[in-house]
Each structure stands twice: as structure tokens, then as C-alpha cells.
Design a protein around this motif. Structure first.
Motif, PDB file in Angstrom:
ATOM      1  N   GLU A 122      -7.552   1.513   6.642  1.00  0.00           N
ATOM      2  CA  GLU A 122      -8.066   2.420   5.616  1.00  0.00           C
ATOM      3  C   GLU A 122      -7.927   3.886   6.016  1.00  0.00           C
ATOM      4  N   GLU A 123      -7.892   4.165   7.324  1.00  0.00           N
ATOM      5  CA  GLU A 123      -7.726   5.534   7.809  1.00  0.00           C
ATOM      6  C   GLU A 123      -6.284   6.016   7.618  1.00  0.00           C
ATOM      7  N   VAL A 124      -5.361   5.091   7.646  1.00  0.00           N
ATOM      8  CA  VAL A 124      -3.945   5.438   7.555  1.00  0.00           C
ATOM      9  C   VAL A 124      -3.438   5.341   6.121  1.00  0.00           C
ATOM     10  N   PHE A 125      -3.941   4.368   5.389  1.00  0.00           N
ATOM     11  CA  PHE A 125      -3.497   4.096   4.018  1.00  0.00           C
ATOM     12  C   PHE A 125      -4.720   4.061   3.110  1.00  0.00           C
ATOM     13  N   THR A 126      -4.876   5.074   2.289  1.00  0.00           N
ATOM     14  CA  THR A 126      -6.107   5.220   1.506  1.00  0.00           C
ATOM     15  C   THR A 126      -6.348   4.093   0.521  1.00  0.00           C
ATOM     16  N   ASP A 127      -5.314   3.431   0.056  1.00  0.00           N
ATOM     17  CA  ASP A 127      -5.510   2.344  -0.908  1.00  0.00           C
ATOM     18  C   ASP A 127      -5.442   0.958  -0.258  1.00  0.00           C
ATOM     19  N   TYR A 128      -5.542   0.902   1.052  1.00  0.00           N
ATOM     20  CA  TYR A 128      -5.443  -0.373   1.765  1.00  0.00           C
ATOM     21  C   TYR A 128      -6.493  -1.384   1.307  1.00  0.00           C
ATOM     22  N   ALA A 129      -7.748  -0.988   1.251  1.00  0.00           N
ATOM     23  CA  ALA A 129      -8.823  -1.926   0.908  1.00  0.00           C
ATOM     24  C   ALA A 129      -8.604  -2.522  -0.481  1.00  0.00           C
TER      25      ALA A 129
ATOM     26  N   ARG B 149      -0.265  10.721  20.728  1.00  0.00           N
ATOM     27  CA  ARG B 149       0.900  10.962  21.594  1.00  0.00           C
ATOM     28  C   ARG B 149       1.778   9.718  21.713  1.00  0.00           C
ATOM     29  N   ILE B 150       2.119   9.186  20.538  1.00  0.00           N
ATOM     30  CA  ILE B 150       2.962   7.995  20.496  1.00  0.00           C
ATOM     31  C   ILE B 150       4.218   8.319  19.687  1.00  0.00           C
ATOM     32  N   THR B 151       5.342   7.872  20.181  1.00  0.00           N
ATOM     33  CA  THR B 151       6.612   8.158  19.521  1.00  0.00           C
ATOM     34  C   THR B 151       6.973   7.072  18.514  1.00  0.00           C
ATOM     35  N   GLN B 152       7.888   7.413  17.626  1.00  0.00           N
ATOM     36  CA  GLN B 152       8.408   6.434  16.668  1.00  0.00           C
ATOM     37  C   GLN B 152       9.032   5.256  17.403  1.00  0.00           C
ATOM     38  N   ARG B 153       9.704   5.545  18.481  1.00  0.00           N
ATOM     39  CA  ARG B 153      10.359   4.490  19.265  1.00  0.00           C
ATOM     40  C   ARG B 153       9.322   3.510  19.809  1.00  0.00           C
ATOM     41  N   GLU B 154       8.225   4.036  20.331  1.00  0.00           N
ATOM     42  CA  GLU B 154       7.188   3.172  20.887  1.00  0.00           C
ATOM     43  C   GLU B 154       6.516   2.349  19.791  1.00  0.00           C
ATOM     44  N   ILE B 155       6.247   2.967  18.644  1.00  0.00           N
ATOM     45  CA  ILE B 155       5.673   2.229  17.516  1.00  0.00           C
ATOM     46  C   ILE B 155       6.609   1.100  17.098  1.00  0.00           C
ATOM     47  N   ALA B 156       7.879   1.437  16.935  1.00  0.00           N
ATOM     48  CA  ALA B 156       8.872   0.440  16.512  1.00  0.00           C
ATOM     49  C   ALA B 156       8.909  -0.733  17.481  1.00  0.00           C
TER      50      ALA B 156
ATOM     51  N   VAL C 240       0.850  -1.181   0.000  1.00  0.00           N
ATOM     52  CA  VAL C 240       0.000   0.000   0.000  1.00  0.00           C
ATOM     53  C   VAL C 240       0.889   1.236   0.000  1.00  0.00           C
ATOM     54  N   ARG C 241       0.389   2.297  -0.608  1.00  0.00           N
ATOM     55  CA  ARG C 241       1.135   3.562  -0.639  1.00  0.00           C
ATOM     56  C   ARG C 241       1.061   4.243   0.723  1.00  0.00           C
ATOM     57  N   THR C 242       2.164   4.826   1.124  1.00  0.00           N
ATOM     58  CA  THR C 242       2.194   5.507   2.417  1.00  0.00           C
ATOM     59  C   THR C 242       1.545   6.881   2.315  1.00  0.00           C
ATOM     60  N   GLN C 243       1.058   7.348   3.443  1.00  0.00           N
ATOM     61  CA  GLN C 243       0.436   8.659   3.568  1.00  0.00           C
ATOM     62  C   GLN C 243       1.146   9.381   4.722  1.00  0.00           C
ATOM     63  N   PRO C 244       2.306   9.986   4.455  1.00  0.00           N
ATOM     64  CA  PRO C 244       3.124  10.523   5.551  1.00  0.00           C
ATOM     65  C   PRO C 244       2.406  11.518   6.458  1.00  0.00           C
ATOM     66  N   ASN C 245       1.640  12.439   5.906  1.00  0.00           N
ATOM     67  CA  ASN C 245       0.976  13.421   6.755  1.00  0.00           C
ATOM     68  C   ASN C 245      -0.038  12.765   7.671  1.00  0.00           C
ATOM     69  N   SER C 246      -0.762  11.803   7.150  1.00  0.00           N
ATOM     70  CA  SER C 246      -1.750  11.079   7.944  1.00  0.00           C
ATOM     71  C   SER C 246      -1.080  10.353   9.107  1.00  0.00           C
ATOM     72  N   ILE C 247       0.034   9.701   8.831  1.00  0.00           N
ATOM     73  CA  ILE C 247       0.743   8.958   9.875  1.00  0.00           C
ATOM     74  C   ILE C 247       1.269   9.909  10.940  1.00  0.00           C
TER      75      ILE C 247
ATOM     76  N   LEU D 243       0.762  -1.119  11.960  1.00  0.00           N
ATOM     77  CA  LEU D 243       0.885   0.303  12.278  1.00  0.00           C
ATOM     78  C   LEU D 243      -0.478   0.885  12.637  1.00  0.00           C
ATOM     79  N   ALA D 244      -1.486   0.567  11.864  1.00  0.00           N
ATOM     80  CA  ALA D 244      -2.828   1.080  12.143  1.00  0.00           C
ATOM     81  C   ALA D 244      -3.299   0.647  13.529  1.00  0.00           C
ATOM     82  N   ALA D 245      -3.049  -0.611  13.874  1.00  0.00           N
ATOM     83  CA  ALA D 245      -3.469  -1.119  15.183  1.00  0.00           C
ATOM     84  C   ALA D 245      -2.815  -0.333  16.315  1.00  0.00           C
ATOM     85  N   VAL D 246      -1.514  -0.078  16.191  1.00  0.00           N
ATOM     86  CA  VAL D 246      -0.801   0.678  17.223  1.00  0.00           C
ATOM     87  C   VAL D 246      -1.337   2.104  17.327  1.00  0.00           C
ATOM     88  N   LEU D 247      -1.738   2.662  16.188  1.00  0.00           N
ATOM     89  CA  LEU D 247      -2.260   4.030  16.172  1.00  0.00           C
ATOM     90  C   LEU D 247      -3.741   4.082  16.550  1.00  0.00           C
TER      91      LEU D 247
END
Length: 90
Positions: free
Chosen positions: A67-74, A22-29, A7-14, A58-62
Motif C-alpha cells: 500500500e505504501e508503494v501502490f496506492t490502489d493495492y488494497a 539504496r537499492i539498484t534496479q539490478r539488485e531489485i531485478a 495495480v497502477r504504478t507510482q513511479p515517483n514513490s518507487i 517489489l514492496a518486500a524488496v523495498l
């Protein structure tokens, strides 16, 4: 074997979701078992496509649906499932 769909990334959405949750990159990783550097590259749009598995994790952690994070997911997930089904027929 079906090809791995992406799926294509959506940087601004992420980035927006990270700020809102209020989650950091470190916590996501840590939670999804990817490197912090990879998360940063996805968040900045330096990685253009990610696997469906990554998108789902990634979506689960967020706290969002993929579909909210990646528009072409479905669309990508449907294509992946079709590939799997077609390969079962052989």
C-alpha cells in the motif's frame, strides 16, 4: 478462473524508495526475478499497471508494505480475492 488483477504504478514513490533504501534496479531485478529493463520501465512510469504478485514482491524488496508503494493495492487485492471467491461458488 479469476482475472489477474493489477495495480497502477507510482513511479515517483518507487524511485524515492529505491533511493532511500539504496537499492539498484539490478539488485531489485535479481531479487524478484524480473528483468532490469522491466524494473526501469516501472520505475519511470512507462508501465502503467503491474500484477498484484509483482507489487507484493517489489514492496518486500523495498522494505515497504504494498500500500505504501501502490496506492490502489488494497482495492485491487480485495477485488481479486472477491473474484476468486465467486469462482469457487460455481
Amino acid at each position: 478462473m479469476p482475472k489477474k488483477s493489477t495495480v497502477r504504478t507510482q513511479p515517483n514513490s518507487i524511485a524515492d524508495l529505491c533511493r532511500a533504501r539504496r537499492i539498484t534496479q539490478r539488485e531489485i531485478a535479481r531479487q524478484i526475478n524480473f528483468t532490469e529493463g522491466y524494473i526501469a520501465m516501472v520505475k519511470k512510469g512507462k508501465v502503467k499497471n503491474v500484477s498484484i504478485e509483482f507489487a507484493e514482491k517489489l514492496a518486500a524488496v523495498l522494505g515497504a508494505e504494498p500500500e505504501e508503494v501502490f496506492t490502489d493495492y488494497a482495492e485491487a487485492k480485495a477485488a481479486y480475492l472477491r473474484d476468486i471467491e465467486q469462482n469457487r461458488e460455481f
